[in-house]
Design a protein around this motif. Structure first.
Motif, PDB file in Angstrom:
ATOM      1  N   HIS A   1     129.378 -19.064  71.116  1.00 38.62           N
ATOM      2  CA  HIS A   1     130.655 -18.580  70.584  1.00 38.62           C
ATOM      3  C   HIS A   1     131.468 -17.908  71.687  1.00 38.62           C
ATOM      4  O   HIS A   1     132.682 -18.093  71.798  1.00 38.62           O
ATOM      5  N   LEU A   2     130.769 -17.126  72.516  1.00 37.17           N
ATOM      6  CA  LEU A   2     131.483 -16.466  73.620  1.00 37.17           C
ATOM      7  C   LEU A   2     131.948 -17.513  74.640  1.00 37.17           C
ATOM      8  O   LEU A   2     133.033 -17.403  75.215  1.00 37.17           O
ATOM      9  N   ALA A   3     131.126 -18.556  74.837  1.00 32.90           N
ATOM     10  CA  ALA A   3     131.531 -19.650  75.737  1.00 32.90           C
ATOM     11  C   ALA A   3     132.807 -20.313  75.222  1.00 32.90           C
ATOM     12  O   ALA A   3     133.698 -20.660  76.005  1.00 32.90           O
ATOM     13  N   GLU A   4     132.914 -20.456  73.893  1.00 32.55           N
ATOM     14  CA  GLU A   4     134.109 -21.080  73.310  1.00 32.55           C
ATOM     15  C   GLU A   4     135.348 -20.193  73.543  1.00 32.55           C
ATOM     16  O   GLU A   4     136.429 -20.692  73.870  1.00 32.55           O
ATOM     17  N   VAL A   5     135.165 -18.874  73.417  1.00 32.22           N
ATOM     18  CA  VAL A   5     136.283 -17.949  73.680  1.00 32.22           C
ATOM     19  C   VAL A   5     136.711 -18.088  75.148  1.00 32.22           C
ATOM     20  O   VAL A   5     137.904 -18.159  75.464  1.00 32.22           O
ATOM     21  N   LEU A   6     135.729 -18.156  76.049  1.00 33.73           N
ATOM     22  CA  LEU A   6     136.061 -18.309  77.478  1.00 33.73           C
ATOM     23  C   LEU A   6     136.745 -19.642  77.743  1.00 33.73           C
ATOM     24  O   LEU A   6     137.613 -19.744  78.617  1.00 33.73           O
ATOM     25  N   LYS A   7     136.377 -20.646  76.977  1.00 28.82           N
ATOM     26  CA  LYS A   7     137.009 -21.956  77.150  1.00 28.82           C
ATOM     27  C   LYS A   7     138.498 -21.876  76.790  1.00 28.82           C
ATOM     28  O   LYS A   7     139.349 -22.457  77.480  1.00 28.82           O
ATOM     29  N   VAL A   8     138.796 -21.127  75.743  1.00 27.24           N
ATOM     30  CA  VAL A   8     140.201 -20.917  75.367  1.00 27.24           C
ATOM     31  C   VAL A   8     140.920 -20.161  76.489  1.00 27.24           C
ATOM     32  O   VAL A   8     142.001 -20.556  76.947  1.00 27.24           O
ATOM     33  N   VAL A   9     140.290 -19.086  76.956  1.00 31.32           N
ATOM     34  CA  VAL A   9     140.907 -18.208  77.969  1.00 31.32           C
ATOM     35  C   VAL A   9     141.130 -18.949  79.289  1.00 31.32           C
ATOM     36  O   VAL A   9     142.152 -18.758  79.957  1.00 31.32           O
ATOM     37  N   LEU A  10     140.178 -19.829  79.657  1.00 31.39           N
ATOM     38  CA  LEU A  10     140.244 -20.511  80.962  1.00 31.39           C
ATOM     39  C   LEU A  10     140.818 -21.928  80.872  1.00 31.39           C
ATOM     40  O   LEU A  10     140.809 -22.668  81.855  1.00 31.39           O
ATOM     41  N   GLY A  11     141.319 -22.290  79.685  1.00 29.07           N
ATOM     42  CA  GLY A  11     142.029 -23.568  79.555  1.00 29.07           C
ATOM     43  C   GLY A  11     141.152 -24.794  79.637  1.00 29.07           C
ATOM     44  O   GLY A  11     141.546 -25.819  80.199  1.00 29.07           O
ATOM     45  N   GLY A  12     139.952 -24.703  79.064  1.00 33.10           N
ATOM     46  CA  GLY A  12     139.045 -25.851  79.077  1.00 33.10           C
ATOM     47  C   GLY A  12     139.510 -26.965  78.150  1.00 33.10           C
ATOM     48  O   GLY A  12     140.289 -26.723  77.228  1.00 33.10           O
ATOM     49  N   PRO A  13     139.037 -28.193  78.383  1.00 36.74           N
ATOM     50  CA  PRO A  13     139.461 -29.328  77.573  1.00 36.74           C
ATOM     51  C   PRO A  13     138.966 -29.211  76.131  1.00 36.74           C
ATOM     52  O   PRO A  13     137.815 -28.849  75.893  1.00 36.74           O
ATOM     53  N   GLY A  14     139.869 -29.487  75.191  1.00 37.33           N
ATOM     54  CA  GLY A  14     139.481 -29.454  73.786  1.00 37.33           C
ATOM     55  C   GLY A  14     139.186 -28.067  73.248  1.00 37.33           C
ATOM     56  O   GLY A  14     138.560 -27.928  72.199  1.00 37.33           O
ATOM     57  N   ALA A  15     139.624 -27.029  73.981  1.00 31.00           N
ATOM     58  CA  ALA A  15     139.364 -25.665  73.517  1.00 31.00           C
ATOM     59  C   ALA A  15     140.066 -25.417  72.187  1.00 31.00           C
ATOM     60  O   ALA A  15     141.127 -25.988  71.921  1.00 31.00           O
ATOM     61  N   LYS A  16     139.453 -24.571  71.361  1.00 25.04           N
ATOM     62  CA  LYS A  16     140.029 -24.269  70.045  1.00 25.04           C
ATOM     63  C   LYS A  16     141.176 -23.277  70.216  1.00 25.04           C
ATOM     64  O   LYS A  16     141.048 -22.092  69.878  1.00 25.04           O
ATOM     65  N   THR A  17     142.305 -23.788  70.740  1.00 25.14           N
ATOM     66  CA  THR A  17     143.414 -22.882  71.069  1.00 25.14           C
ATOM     67  C   THR A  17     144.097 -22.321  69.823  1.00 25.14           C
ATOM     68  O   THR A  17     144.888 -21.393  69.922  1.00 25.14           O
ATOM     69  N   ASP A  18     143.780 -22.903  68.656  1.00 23.34           N
ATOM     70  CA  ASP A  18     144.403 -22.386  67.431  1.00 23.34           C
ATOM     71  C   ASP A  18     143.596 -21.231  66.834  1.00 23.34           C
ATOM     72  O   ASP A  18     143.949 -20.679  65.804  1.00 23.34           O
ATOM     73  N   ILE A  19     142.533 -20.854  67.535  1.00 16.57           N
ATOM     74  CA  ILE A  19     141.681 -19.773  67.046  1.00 16.57           C
ATOM     75  C   ILE A  19     142.483 -18.460  67.051  1.00 16.57           C
ATOM     76  O   ILE A  19     143.237 -18.192  67.984  1.00 16.57           O
TER      77      ILE A  19
ATOM     78  N   LEU B   1     142.115 -15.053  67.720  1.00 18.63           N
ATOM     79  CA  LEU B   1     141.140 -14.163  68.357  1.00 18.63           C
ATOM     80  C   LEU B   1     141.139 -12.779  67.736  1.00 18.63           C
ATOM     81  O   LEU B   1     140.091 -12.147  67.628  1.00 18.63           O
ATOM     82  N   ALA B   2     142.311 -12.300  67.333  1.00 23.76           N
ATOM     83  CA  ALA B   2     142.398 -10.962  66.749  1.00 23.76           C
ATOM     84  C   ALA B   2     141.503 -10.864  65.505  1.00 23.76           C
ATOM     85  O   ALA B   2     140.647  -9.976  65.403  1.00 23.76           O
ATOM     86  N   THR B   3     141.680 -11.810  64.592  1.00 25.12           N
ATOM     87  CA  THR B   3     140.904 -11.785  63.348  1.00 25.12           C
ATOM     88  C   THR B   3     139.427 -12.063  63.622  1.00 25.12           C
ATOM     89  O   THR B   3     138.538 -11.366  63.119  1.00 25.12           O
ATOM     90  N   TYR B   4     139.188 -13.079  64.445  1.00 23.32           N
ATOM     91  CA  TYR B   4     137.812 -13.506  64.730  1.00 23.32           C
ATOM     92  C   TYR B   4     136.998 -12.384  65.380  1.00 23.32           C
ATOM     93  O   TYR B   4     135.906 -12.038  64.925  1.00 23.32           O
ATOM     94  N   LEU B   5     137.538 -11.797  66.449  1.00 27.88           N
ATOM     95  CA  LEU B   5     136.781 -10.774  67.178  1.00 27.88           C
ATOM     96  C   LEU B   5     136.694  -9.474  66.392  1.00 27.88           C
ATOM     97  O   LEU B   5     135.682  -8.766  66.463  1.00 27.88           O
ATOM     98  N   THR B   6     137.741  -9.147  65.637  1.00 28.37           N
ATOM     99  CA  THR B   6     137.685  -7.929  64.811  1.00 28.37           C
ATOM    100  C   THR B   6     136.570  -8.071  63.783  1.00 28.37           C
ATOM    101  O   THR B   6     135.743  -7.170  63.617  1.00 28.37           O
ATOM    102  N   ARG B   7     136.504  -9.225  63.115  1.00 29.52           N
ATOM    103  CA  ARG B   7     135.455  -9.445  62.101  1.00 29.52           C
ATOM    104  C   ARG B   7     134.066  -9.386  62.727  1.00 29.52           C
ATOM    105  O   ARG B   7     133.146  -8.829  62.155  1.00 29.52           O
TER     106      ARG B   7
END
Ligand code: HEM
Length: 130
Positions: free
Chosen positions: A52-70, A72-78
């Protein structure tokens, strides 16, 4: 067909998923070596958090197919609401992550992206009032 040369993303420059995995292995080993931080993970499975943390880093670092619609505020707060993470422990965790990146000679601009992301998501992870 027009071929456009795309600059590699920071995710690709780090070395993609296997390299991020190696950084996260190092990160959690170092984190769990500190009893105050390890205490937060007493009831958690680090192995199941890593992807899960790898997926967050993928969004942050612009990896291919990253879940950019995530959202983060809601996800990480929960994910952290019940943990009462203090600002001090958050800061120390960030230092350990940056240390893990440095151990793998990750380039400065990529470290800077992660540091900025750590600043941006801090309010979603820190929930201790003291
Ligand atoms: C630095 C920014 C942080 C990010 C981006 C982050 C990210 C994540 C993610 C993605 C998850 C998995 C959520 C899921 O199950 O889908 C998670 C879970 C968790 N995080 Fe963090 N985290 C951060 C900081 C921290 C800190 C500072 C602590 C405590 C020192 C912490 C402790 C935990 C624990 C214990 C869980 C497991 C929660 C559970 O399964 O009940 N995290 N984190």
């Amino acid at each position: 067909m027009v071929e456009v040369a795309m600059a590699p993303s920071q995710w690709e420059r780090v070395g993609g998923a296997p390299a991020v995995r190696a950084v996260l292995d190092r990160f959690y080993t170092d984190l769990l070596a500190e009893p105050r931080l390890a205490a937060y993970f007493a009831d958690a499975s680090v192995e199941s958090i890593k992807p899960h943390l790898a997926e967050v880093l993928k969004v942050v670092l612009g990896g291919p197919g990253a879940k950019t619609d995530i959202d983060l505020a809601t996800y990480l707060t929960r994910a952290h609401a019940q943990l009462a993470v203090s600002a001090e422990d958050y800061e120390r965790t960030g230092e350990i992550l940056v240390g893990a990146l440095a151990a793998f000679d990750v380039e400065e601009d990529i470290v800077a992206t992660v540091v900025n992301a750590l600043k941006a998501v801090a309010p979603y992870v820190i929930s201790a009032t003291a």
